[in-house]
Design a protein around this motif. Structure first.
Motif, PDB file in Angstrom:
ATOM      1  N   VAL A 161      24.725  60.662  10.728  1.00  0.00           N
ATOM      2  CA  VAL A 161      25.071  61.251  12.171  1.00  0.00           C
ATOM      3  C   VAL A 161      25.959  60.393  13.044  1.00  0.00           C
ATOM      4  O   VAL A 161      26.743  61.160  13.957  1.00  0.00           O
ATOM      5  CB  VAL A 161      23.614  61.551  12.803  1.00  0.00           C
ATOM      6  CG1 VAL A 161      23.791  62.285  14.054  1.00  0.00           C
ATOM      7  CG2 VAL A 161      22.892  62.395  11.860  1.00  0.00           C
ATOM      8  N   ARG A 162      25.916  59.181  12.973  1.00  0.00           N
ATOM      9  CA  ARG A 162      26.628  58.272  13.778  1.00  0.00           C
ATOM     10  C   ARG A 162      26.777  58.665  15.288  1.00  0.00           C
ATOM     11  O   ARG A 162      27.511  58.864  16.085  1.00  0.00           O
ATOM     12  CB  ARG A 162      28.036  58.239  13.355  1.00  0.00           C
ATOM     13  CG  ARG A 162      28.034  57.335  12.045  1.00  0.00           C
ATOM     14  CD  ARG A 162      29.770  57.293  11.564  1.00  0.00           C
ATOM     15  NE  ARG A 162      29.471  57.266  10.125  1.00  0.00           N
ATOM     16  CZ  ARG A 162      30.318  56.974   9.262  1.00  0.00           C
ATOM     17  NH1 ARG A 162      31.740  57.427   9.695  1.00  0.00           N
ATOM     18  NH2 ARG A 162      30.294  56.950   7.869  1.00  0.00           N
ATOM     19  N   ALA A 240      30.984  72.037   1.968  1.00  0.00           N
ATOM     20  CA  ALA A 240      29.636  71.565   2.452  1.00  0.00           C
ATOM     21  C   ALA A 240      29.587  71.503   3.849  1.00  0.00           C
ATOM     22  O   ALA A 240      30.345  70.760   4.456  1.00  0.00           O
ATOM     23  CB  ALA A 240      29.070  70.502   1.510  1.00  0.00           C
ATOM     24  N   ARG A 241      28.422  71.582   4.439  1.00  0.00           N
ATOM     25  CA  ARG A 241      28.211  71.282   5.721  1.00  0.00           C
ATOM     26  C   ARG A 241      27.375  69.891   5.851  1.00  0.00           C
ATOM     27  O   ARG A 241      26.815  69.631   4.574  1.00  0.00           O
ATOM     28  CB  ARG A 241      27.289  72.160   6.401  1.00  0.00           C
ATOM     29  CG  ARG A 241      27.622  73.408   7.213  1.00  0.00           C
ATOM     30  CD  ARG A 241      26.812  74.373   7.296  1.00  0.00           C
ATOM     31  NE  ARG A 241      27.431  75.589   6.685  1.00  0.00           N
ATOM     32  CZ  ARG A 241      28.334  76.180   7.420  1.00  0.00           C
ATOM     33  NH1 ARG A 241      28.930  75.644   8.551  1.00  0.00           N
ATOM     34  NH2 ARG A 241      28.885  77.412   6.724  1.00  0.00           N
ATOM     35  N   GLN A 242      27.531  69.051   6.806  1.00  0.00           N
ATOM     36  CA  GLN A 242      27.085  67.848   6.864  1.00  0.00           C
ATOM     37  C   GLN A 242      25.567  67.547   6.157  1.00  0.00           C
ATOM     38  O   GLN A 242      25.239  66.439   5.330  1.00  0.00           O
ATOM     39  CB  GLN A 242      27.245  67.140   8.218  1.00  0.00           C
ATOM     40  CG  GLN A 242      26.810  65.465   7.946  1.00  0.00           C
ATOM     41  CD  GLN A 242      27.012  64.897   9.284  1.00  0.00           C
ATOM     42  OE1 GLN A 242      26.904  65.394  10.287  1.00  0.00           O
ATOM     43  NE2 GLN A 242      27.432  63.511   9.290  1.00  0.00           N
ATOM     44  N   LEU A 247      22.382  65.705   1.943  1.00  0.00           N
ATOM     45  CA  LEU A 247      21.188  65.806   0.796  1.00  0.00           C
ATOM     46  C   LEU A 247      21.391  65.982  -0.653  1.00  0.00           C
ATOM     47  O   LEU A 247      20.965  65.304  -1.385  1.00  0.00           O
ATOM     48  CB  LEU A 247      20.391  67.561   1.299  1.00  0.00           C
ATOM     49  CG  LEU A 247      19.270  67.447   0.974  1.00  0.00           C
ATOM     50  CD1 LEU A 247      18.142  66.630   1.657  1.00  0.00           C
ATOM     51  CD2 LEU A 247      18.686  69.102   0.908  1.00  0.00           C
ATOM     52  N   ILE A 248      22.485  66.527  -0.940  1.00  0.00           N
ATOM     53  CA  ILE A 248      23.000  66.910  -2.298  1.00  0.00           C
ATOM     54  C   ILE A 248      23.892  65.593  -2.912  1.00  0.00           C
ATOM     55  O   ILE A 248      23.821  65.087  -4.050  1.00  0.00           O
ATOM     56  CB  ILE A 248      23.791  67.968  -2.445  1.00  0.00           C
ATOM     57  CG1 ILE A 248      22.702  69.092  -2.220  1.00  0.00           C
ATOM     58  CG2 ILE A 248      24.257  68.173  -3.955  1.00  0.00           C
ATOM     59  CD1 ILE A 248      23.175  70.505  -2.299  1.00  0.00           C
TER      60      ILE A 248
ATOM     61  N   ALA B 110      33.818  74.497   7.463  1.00  0.00           N
ATOM     62  CA  ALA B 110      33.151  74.504   6.212  1.00  0.00           C
ATOM     63  C   ALA B 110      33.459  75.728   5.327  1.00  0.00           C
ATOM     64  O   ALA B 110      33.747  75.357   4.308  1.00  0.00           O
ATOM     65  CB  ALA B 110      31.431  74.333   6.139  1.00  0.00           C
ATOM     66  N   ALA B 111      33.420  76.720   5.976  1.00  0.00           N
ATOM     67  CA  ALA B 111      33.762  78.024   5.178  1.00  0.00           C
ATOM     68  C   ALA B 111      35.256  78.186   4.876  1.00  0.00           C
ATOM     69  O   ALA B 111      35.666  78.708   3.857  1.00  0.00           O
ATOM     70  CB  ALA B 111      33.223  79.307   5.923  1.00  0.00           C
ATOM     71  N   MET B 112      35.915  77.630   5.922  1.00  0.00           N
ATOM     72  CA  MET B 112      37.429  77.388   5.840  1.00  0.00           C
ATOM     73  C   MET B 112      37.852  76.735   4.549  1.00  0.00           C
ATOM     74  O   MET B 112      38.741  76.763   3.569  1.00  0.00           O
ATOM     75  CB  MET B 112      38.094  77.095   6.841  1.00  0.00           C
ATOM     76  CG  MET B 112      39.503  76.701   6.966  1.00  0.00           C
ATOM     77  SD  MET B 112      40.068  75.291   6.288  1.00  0.00           S
ATOM     78  CE  MET B 112      39.356  74.044   7.456  1.00  0.00           C
TER      79      MET B 112
END
Lengths: 344, 284
Positions: A161-162, A240-242, A247-248, B110-112
């Motif tokens: 997150v920093r 991917a979102r952060q 997580l993955i 992210a979608a982009m």
């Protein structure tokens, strides 16, 4: 071009040199034996001093035939070997003396019985520390379940997150590792034990958790820092979102490191006595309910037995110490095994 | 810092582009929908890239060439918003995908990035995953469900030219492959989410000549379906693999685009003498 050749190892010492080395060792041991027998050097310490003096003498003796550079090299090697032996010696000494003194009471009944119907001064084939083992494991388990996620999350806050408070969090965690263990116990006593009105395994686990958290968080942070930024970038580049990438990609990459973090935390607290004095107290029989009142633990068992001060009770204390060491080793081995199953 | 004509060409998708004013290329092909307008990039106070306007032709390979430090990698990372992960980074201008500025507030990065994939300089398969999991990781990361992921995996590995080599050890770790294979695994991984554009940042610089050749073949095959933008230091590679080239340069200040054209033109009769000097190896 010949297609036939005999494999050789030109970098290894010749056979005669190896035999000479072996003979030298034997001679050294013999001299050491004689010296220890007939002079003031007695016991393990005497052996250690004599053997080291001999090794030094042989090294210096052999040095005559070497060039200046090789001589320097061999002297440095001797010094480093001596230093590592000195660093290792206390550990060996502790383990050996605990094993020797503890093995007397290490009987089947010690790991299956409790002390409900046995007095500490009874013969060693009666009673045991099973209730203490169960209590210790129960409290450490609860402490780990509470602390490991918290520790990993604070590590993630600092590395992933920093956030704006990363620095503050790091400093607070560092200073937490300086909290005296008795203070952790008293803190839980005034907050939790007072409020619930009873000593309990949960209170003990909370006190242990306070001591575990800095270790787990610090280690998690260090381990997470080792994840290459390349992997995070790859995750983001795949859309991917952060949190998803964390997580993955990030967490599985350092799975074994995080297990080690938990393990170091466990090793940090499993032998703690002071925080349990004011929170879990002790018990002579099995307790499985974490909120039902005082519960025994191995450190408190050892402490209690030493306080009684009779021959048999002190033997029980040594056996308790041995079992504690074995439990720690067992946990280390288990964690190494689990961590070793990484796909690498 | 406007050394280049940055006039904007037609943005209607599918219209052959004509350009009568610019000294940059007339790229006589379908427009991929990806373009930049007057793009700038900074790292802190350092102005790394200035005023780049460029459109990328669809289903072709565009090579970004130029000496070290001319901002071509920075430019590439602007194209899918990887630039912003550097804490001191800043940018100006527009990057448009199908007319939509991807830096607009309402755009979900992210979608982009699902539409604009990326392959990195150093092969970076996920070490905790098997080959199979690596290929399909994009689906897991972006919460995409497919009916037949085995078929998708085979298709991606085949397109990346890796299927034959790994089909018998799909459950081995991605790290057990050679460097070239790892890079092709990374290509397969980025194909699994079916991007429209694939950005490649010197994908062969860490690889041996054999692996490089394999990946170049892969890139050419990919360009039959998607648009590829590749940064390369290697002139031979640019001439072998790319259909169009964009030449970047720096005079000590920020990097800028000198010109862009068909690769053959850039290597034989470029407009700018500096391009000629660079592609002939006279500097850089």
């Amino acid at each position: 071009m010949s297609m036939q050749a005999t494999p050789t190892r030109p970098w290894e010492k010749e056979k005669t040199a190896r035999r000479n080395n072996g003979l030298t060792l034997l001679l050294g041991a013999l001299i050491a034996y004689v010296v220890v027998l007939f002079t003031g050097f007695a016991g393990p310490d005497g052996w250690a001093v004599v053997l080291f003096a001999l090794a030094a003498a042989f090294t210096l003796f052999r040095n005559r035939s070497l060039s200046t550079k090789e001589r320097k090299d061999s002297r440095a090697r001797l010094l480093i070997a001596a230093a590592s032996v000195i660093a290792f010696a206390p550990w060996i000494s502790i383990f050996v003396s605990v094993a020797f003194k503890g093995v007397k009471g290490l009987r089947p009944n010690f790991i299956v019985s409790d002390m409900r119907t046995t007095t500490p001064d009874d013969f060693l084939d009666m009673g045991g520390a099973a209730h203490a083992i169960v209590g210790s494991l129960l409290m450490v388990l609860i402490a780990t379940v509470i602390t490991l996620p918290l520790g990993i999350l604070s590590g993630l806050y600092i590395t992933e997150v920093r956030g704006r408070f990363s620095g503050v969090v790091r400093v607070v965690i560092q200073s937490m590792s300086g909290v005296p263990s008795i203070v952790a116990g008293l803190f839980i006593y005034t907050t939790f034990v007072d409020a619930t009105g009873t000593f309990s395994a949960l209170a003990g686990a909370l006190a242990l958790g306070i001591l575990m958290l800095p270790t787990v968080a610090r280690t998690s942070e260090e381990v997470l820092k080792l994840v290459p930024d390349d992997l995070r970038s790859a995750g983001y580049a795949l859309g991917a979102r952060q949190w998803r990438s964390t997580l993955i990609v990030v967490l599985p990459t350092v799975r074994s490191g995080l297990i080690t973090a938990g393990l170091l935390g466990v090793a940090r607290v499993i032998g703690e006595t002071a925080p349990l004095l004011a929170t879990a107290l002790s018990n002579t029989s099995f307790v499985f309910n974490p909120v039902s009142g005082p519960i025994g633990s191995l450190p408190m068992y050892i402490f209690g037995m030493l306080q009684i001060g009779t021959e048999n009770s002190i033997n029980r204390a040594w056996t308790g110490a041995l079992v504690l060491l074995i439990v720690v080793f067992g946990l280390f081995t288990l964690a190494r095994y689990v961590a070793g199953k990484d796909k690498r | 810092m406007e050394k280049v004509d940055t006039s904007v060409r037609s943005e209607q998708k599918g219209t052959p582009m004509t350009d009568t004013t610019s000294n940059t290329a007339v790229l006589d092909t379908e427009f991929a929908g990806l373009e930049t307008r007057d793009a700038h990039a900074w790292f802190g106070d350092h102005h790394a890239l200035a005023g780049v306007s460029l459109q990328f032709p669809a289903r072709s390979v565009t090579g970004l060439i130029g000496p070290s430090g001319c901002g071509k990698s920075t430019y590439l990372r602007l194209l899918n918003r990887m630039h912003e992960f550097i804490p001191s980074a800043a940018m100006a201008g527009e990057v448009r995908l199908h007319g939509q500025d991807i830096y607009a507030r309402e755009v979900d990065p992210a979608a982009m990035r699902l539409k604009i994939g990326m392959v990195f300089q150093k092969p970076n398969p996920f070490p905790a995953m098997t080959i199979r999991e690596n290929v399909l990781s994009g689906l897991k990361l972006a919460h995409i469900k497919v009916d037949d992921d085995e078929a998708l995996m085979e298709k991606c590995l085949t397109r990346a030219g890796l299927w034959k080599e790994v089909k018998d050890r799909l459950d081995a770790s991605g790290g057990s492959l050679s460097g070239g294979q790892q890079q092709r695994l990374c290509i397969a991984r980025s194909l699994a989410v079916e991007p429209e554009v694939l950005l490649m940042d010197e994908p062969c610089s860490a690889l041996d000549p054999g692996s490089t050749l394999r990946i170049e073949e892969t890139i050419k095959e990919l360009a039959e379906k998607i648009t590829v933008v590749i940064v390369t230091h290697n002139m031979q590679q640019a001439s072998r693999v790319s259909d169009y080239c964009a030449f970047f340069l720096t005079d000590g200040g920020p990097g800028y685009l000198v010109e862009a054209d068909k690769t053959r033109t850039m290597f034989t009769t470029p407009n700018d003498s500096r391009t000629a000097d660079y592609v002939q190896g006279k500097f850089g």
